[in-house]
Design an enzyme around this catalytic site. Structure first.
Site, mmCIF file in Angstrom:
data_model
loop_
_atom_site.group_PDB
_atom_site.id
_atom_site.type_symbol
_atom_site.label_atom_id
_atom_site.label_comp_id
_atom_site.label_asym_id
_atom_site.label_seq_id
_atom_site.Cartn_x
_atom_site.Cartn_y
_atom_site.Cartn_z
ATOM 1 N N GLN A 7 -39.432 -84.453 30.721
ATOM 2 C CA GLN A 7 -40.080 -83.144 30.838
ATOM 3 C C GLN A 7 -39.043 -82.031 30.754
ATOM 4 O O GLN A 7 -38.691 -81.412 31.753
ATOM 5 C CB GLN A 7 -40.824 -83.085 32.181
ATOM 6 C CG GLN A 7 -41.690 -81.884 32.354
ATOM 7 C CD GLN A 7 -42.969 -81.973 31.564
ATOM 8 O OE1 GLN A 7 -43.708 -82.916 31.696
ATOM 9 N NE2 GLN A 7 -43.219 -80.989 30.748
ATOM 10 N N PHE A 8 -38.556 -81.740 29.545
ATOM 11 C CA PHE A 8 -37.537 -80.700 29.404
ATOM 12 C C PHE A 8 -38.058 -79.332 29.837
ATOM 13 O O PHE A 8 -37.283 -78.451 30.203
ATOM 14 C CB PHE A 8 -36.984 -80.642 27.980
ATOM 15 C CG PHE A 8 -37.827 -79.881 26.998
ATOM 16 C CD1 PHE A 8 -37.564 -78.541 26.749
ATOM 17 C CD2 PHE A 8 -38.875 -80.493 26.334
ATOM 18 C CE1 PHE A 8 -38.332 -77.824 25.843
ATOM 19 C CE2 PHE A 8 -39.649 -79.790 25.436
ATOM 20 C CZ PHE A 8 -39.390 -78.452 25.192
ATOM 21 N N THR A 9 -39.376 -79.135 29.833
ATOM 22 C CA THR A 9 -39.931 -77.826 30.185
ATOM 23 C C THR A 9 -39.714 -77.474 31.651
ATOM 24 O O THR A 9 -39.946 -76.328 32.047
ATOM 25 C CB THR A 9 -41.432 -77.726 29.835
ATOM 26 O OG1 THR A 9 -42.145 -78.741 30.533
ATOM 27 C CG2 THR A 9 -41.637 -77.878 28.336
#
Length: 149
Positions: free
Chosen positions: A78-80
């Site tokens: 989940q880079f966000t």
């Protein structure tokens, strides 16, 4: 390294119509890697999540860890989690790790957790994923290896 940790009755991840990971009682972890992270951050996050006391004991008090309840783990990249929305309306992802580094530390986290947790499932790094979960509580904890929150 950042994580959103949810206590779940069950959770699954689907990619392209196919379930690629599924767990029962345990933790659903959304994991983001920052551009300045090192293996120390991975170790810190592994220790913290494996031993986080968010499961109820016989008195109904959150006093037991994933390891103590023999729970399962589903890890989603989940880079966000590194989205910075302080200015403007479009998030900036300048603090997120580049994809190669993100995938390396994501896989390292999973490998280290598999050495501790009886069942560890995962999504597919960089894929468009559909996540289904039945939260328990709900209990949701945010973690940051740099201890920003």
């Amino acid at each position: 390294m950042r994580a959103v940790v949810q206590r779940v009755h069950r959770a699954s991840v689907t990619v392209g119509g196919e379930v690629v990971g599924r767990i029962e009682k345990g933790l659903l972890v959304y994991l983001g890697v920052g551009k300045n992270d090192t293996e120390k951050d991975v170790d810190w996050m592994c220790e913290k999540i494996a031993n986080l006391r968010v499961f109820e004991d016989e008195n109904g008090k959150m006093n037991l860890s994933l390891l103590q309840v023999n729970g399962e783990l589903l890890v989603i990249s989940q880079f966000t989690l590194y989205g910075d929305c302080r200015r403007g309306r479009r998030p900036s992802f300048d603090e997120a790790a580049p994809p190669e580094m993100g995938e390396k530390f994501y896989e390292l986290f999973i490998e280290k957790m598999r050495g501790q947790v009886r069942k560890v499932e995962k999504g597919i790094f960089g894929a468009h994923m559909e996540i289904e979960s039945i939260n328990d509580g709900p209990v949701t904890i945010m973690l940051d290896s740099e201890r920003r929150f």
